[in-house]
Design a protein around this motif. Structure first.
Motif, PDB file in Angstrom:
ATOM      1  N   UNK A 170      -1.502  22.050  -8.322  1.00 19.09           N
ATOM      2  CA  UNK A 170      -2.586  21.777  -7.384  1.00 19.09           C
ATOM      3  C   UNK A 170      -2.695  20.266  -7.183  1.00 19.09           C
ATOM      4  N   UNK A 171      -2.950  19.853  -5.941  1.00 20.13           N
ATOM      5  CA  UNK A 171      -3.068  18.420  -5.676  1.00 20.13           C
ATOM      6  C   UNK A 171      -3.944  18.209  -4.449  1.00 20.13           C
ATOM      7  N   UNK A 172      -4.589  17.053  -4.358  1.00 15.43           N
ATOM      8  CA  UNK A 172      -5.462  16.770  -3.204  1.00 15.43           C
ATOM      9  C   UNK A 172      -4.651  16.481  -1.954  1.00 15.43           C
ATOM     10  N   UNK A 173      -5.272  16.654  -0.813  1.00 17.04           N
ATOM     11  CA  UNK A 173      -4.594  16.367   0.453  1.00 17.04           C
ATOM     12  C   UNK A 173      -4.509  14.869   0.712  1.00 17.04           C
ATOM     13  N   UNK A 174      -5.480  14.118   0.227  1.00 16.83           N
ATOM     14  CA  UNK A 174      -5.509  12.682   0.450  1.00 16.83           C
ATOM     15  C   UNK A 174      -5.715  11.950  -0.867  1.00 16.83           C
ATOM     16  N   UNK A 175      -5.249  10.709  -0.908  1.00 14.05           N
ATOM     17  CA  UNK A 175      -5.379   9.884  -2.103  1.00 14.05           C
ATOM     18  C   UNK A 175      -5.983   8.532  -1.735  1.00 14.05           C
ATOM     19  N   UNK A 176      -6.728   7.915  -2.655  1.00 15.24           N
ATOM     20  CA  UNK A 176      -7.159   6.532  -2.425  1.00 15.24           C
ATOM     21  C   UNK A 176      -5.941   5.626  -2.283  1.00 15.24           C
ATOM     22  N   UNK A 177      -6.080   4.565  -1.507  1.00 18.05           N
ATOM     23  CA  UNK A 177      -4.948   3.684  -1.218  1.00 18.05           C
ATOM     24  C   UNK A 177      -4.756   2.683  -2.358  1.00 18.05           C
ATOM     25  N   UNK A 178      -3.618   2.791  -3.016  1.00 20.09           N
ATOM     26  CA  UNK A 178      -3.299   1.909  -4.144  1.00 20.09           C
ATOM     27  C   UNK A 178      -2.091   1.053  -3.804  1.00 20.09           C
ATOM     28  N   UNK A 179      -1.911  -0.020  -4.586  1.00 22.02           N
ATOM     29  CA  UNK A 179      -0.785  -0.922  -4.410  1.00 22.02           C
ATOM     30  C   UNK A 179       0.308  -0.600  -5.424  1.00 22.02           C
ATOM     31  N   UNK A 180       1.569  -0.632  -4.983  1.00 25.87           N
ATOM     32  CA  UNK A 180       2.660  -0.357  -5.910  1.00 25.87           C
ATOM     33  C   UNK A 180       4.000  -0.445  -5.209  1.00 25.87           C
ATOM     34  N   UNK A 207       0.840  -1.205   0.000  1.00 28.70           N
ATOM     35  CA  UNK A 207       0.000   0.000   0.000  1.00 28.70           C
ATOM     36  C   UNK A 207       0.874   1.254   0.000  1.00 28.70           C
ATOM     37  N   UNK A 208       0.525   2.213  -0.835  1.00 37.22           N
ATOM     38  CA  UNK A 208       1.376   3.380  -1.050  1.00 37.22           C
ATOM     39  C   UNK A 208       0.912   4.590  -0.240  1.00 37.22           C
ATOM     40  N   UNK A 209       1.853   5.250   0.393  1.00 44.41           N
ATOM     41  CA  UNK A 209       1.600   6.564   0.998  1.00 44.41           C
ATOM     42  C   UNK A 209       1.784   7.593  -0.116  1.00 44.41           C
TER      43      UNK A 209
END
Length: 367
Positions: free
Chosen positions: A244-254, A218-220
Motif C-alpha cells: 500500500x502506498x499514497x498517491x502523492x508525496x511531500x516534495x523532498x530533495x535528493x 526535487x524528487x518525483x
C-alpha cells in the motif's frame, strides 16, 4: 631515523623568531627534509597554499595572525585542510592545548624541545599520512574493480534473462514439457534476477563509496516508486505480497537513482522477511524541515540487539530468517547520509518493523 620518508617530505616552519628558525632549519635539513620558511601567519598561509607541504610546524605566539588564527584559516581552506599541523609552544596551559586540537592541530611540541622528540613526532604523523594515502589508493582500486566486474557481468546476465523469457514462451506453447520443467525454469529465472539485484547493488555501492558529486533536485517520488514497484514485481508475485502506498508525496530533495535503490532495498527486504503473505504500508510525512519516508511490515519484529546490527555491512542477525538485511541496508545508510538525511528502524517484537529514511524538504524560498 626514517630517511625514506624524510627524503620525500617537505616541512613548512611558520615562526617569527629567527633563532628558532635557524635551529630548526639546520636540524631538519640535516635529517633529510625539504624545509620551507614563513616569518608570520599570513605568509605561512600563502606558502602552504602554493607549496602544499606534507606537514606544518606552527608557532603559537606570533604578531599579527597568531598560531591559532593561522591554523583555523589553514583548516578552512580546501587546499590546506588536510595538512597536519604541529604546534610549537612554550605554553603549558591545558586549555590552550585543547583549543589547538579543536581547531584541527595534529600534535603539540613544547619549547624548549628535544630534537629526538620533535623528529619522532614528525615521522609519526608523516607515516600516518602515507598510510592514509595508501589506504585511499587501495580503496579506489577496490571500487574500480567492483565496478568493472559488476558492469562486465551485467550484459551477459541480461542475455540470460532474455533467453529465459524465450524458453518460457516455448514452454507455454509446448505439449512436451511437464510441471517439473516449468518449475525449473522458474527457479533459474529467480536466481538470475537475484544475481541482477546483487550486481546493481555492487554498482551502487561503488558509486556511493567514491567521491562522486551529485546534484540534489526535487524528487518525483511517485514516479520513482512506480519504477521500483515494477522492478520488484517478480518478488511480490513470488510471496503474494500486498504493498500500500499514497498517491502523492511531500516534495523532498535528493538524487533519484540513489533513492530508487533505497526503496528497492526496503521493499525487497519487506517482501522477503516479514509476514506470510507480506503486507507493506508505505507512508510519508513532514517533520520539521525533513520528509520521513517509511515502510511498515507485518513481520515478527526485531529485538533491540538485532536492530543495532541492521545497518552494519555483512552483519548476521540472531534470527536466521533475516540474514539478507545487512549489506543492502549499509548501502542505504551511506546513500542517505550523503544526501543529508538519516535512516533507522522502529520495531517491537510481535509488531513488525518500520524502516524509514529522511530527506531535506524542498523549499521554494531556498531554491
Amino acid at each position: 631515523m626514517n630517511t625514506d620518508i624524510n627524503s620525500k617530505s617537505s616541512l613548512l616552519i611558520i615562526d617569527d623568531f629567527l633563532d628558532n628558525i635557524k635551529l630548526l632549519l639546520s636540524f631538519l635539513t640535516d635529517a633529510g627534509f625539504k624545509v620551507l620558511i614563513a616569518r608570520d601567519g599570513e605568509q605561512g598561509i600563502k606558502t602552504a597554499q602554493y607549496a602544499k607541504p606534507d606537514l606544518i610546524l606552527l608557532d603559537i605566539m606570533m604578531p599579527g595572525l597568531n598560531g591559532f588564527e593561522t591554523c583555523q584559516q589553514l583548516k578552512q581552506a580546501e587546499e590546506t585542510k588536510n595538512i597536519p599541523i604541529i604546534f610549537m609552544t612554550a605554553l603549558t596551559d591545558l586549555n590552550e592545548k585543547i583549543k589547538g586540537f579543536e581547531l584541527g592541530a595534529a600534535d603539540y611540541i613544547t619549547k624548549p624541545f628535544q630534537h629526538a622528540e620533535l623528529l619522532a613526532r614528525i615521522n609519526t604523523h608523516l607515516s600516518v599520512i602515507r598510510l592514509q594515502q595508501q589506504l585511499e589508493k587501495r580503496n579506489l582500486e577496490a571500487e574500480a574493480f567492483a565496478r568493472t566486474v559488476a558492469h562486465d557481468l551485467k550484459a551477459p546476465l541480461a542475455g540470460v534473462l532474455g533467453l529465459i523469457d524465450v524458453l518460457k514462451e516455448k514452454f507455454q506453447e509446448s505439449n512436451v514439457v511437464d510441471a517439473d520443467d516449468i518449475e525449473n525454469i522458474h527457479l533459474i529465472e529467480q536466481s538470475a534476477k537475484q544475481m541482477n539485484e546483487i550486481i546493481l547493488a555492487l554498482l551502487m555501492l561503488a558509486g556511493v563509496s567514491s567521491n562522486q558529486e551529485v546534484i540534489c533536485l526535487p524528487l518525483d517520488m511517485s514516479g520513482i516508486l512506480q519504477s521500483v514497484l515494477h522492478r520488484v514485481e517478480y518478488i511480490r508475485k513470488e510471496y503474494q505480497g500486498i504493498i500500500e502506498y499514497p498517491k502523492e508525496f511531500p516534495l523532498a530533495m535528493g538524487y533519484a537513482p540513489w533513492i530508487e535503490e533505497v526503496w528497492a532495498n526496503y521493499l525487497i527486504n519487506g517482501l522477503k522477511y516479514s509476514g506470510r503473505p507480506p503486507h507493506l504500508i508505505i507512508t510519508a510525512n513532514i517533520q520539521n524541515n525533513y520528509v520521513k519516508f517509511s515502510v511498515k511490515d507485518n513481520g515478527q519484529g526485531l529485538s533491540l540487539e538485532d536492530q543495532k546490527k541492521l545497518f552494519i555491512p555483512f552483519a548476521r542477525l540472531s534470527n536466521g530468517d533475516h540474514t539478507g538485511h545487512g549489506l543492502g541496508l549499509s548501502i542505504v545508510q551511506q546513500i542517505i547520509s550523503k544526501l543529508n538525511g538519516n535512516v533507522g528502524i522502529e520495531s517491537q517484537i510481535g509488531d513488525g518493523c518500520l524502516f524509514y529514511f529522511t530527506l531535506p524538504l524542498f523549499s521554494e524560498t531556498i531554491h
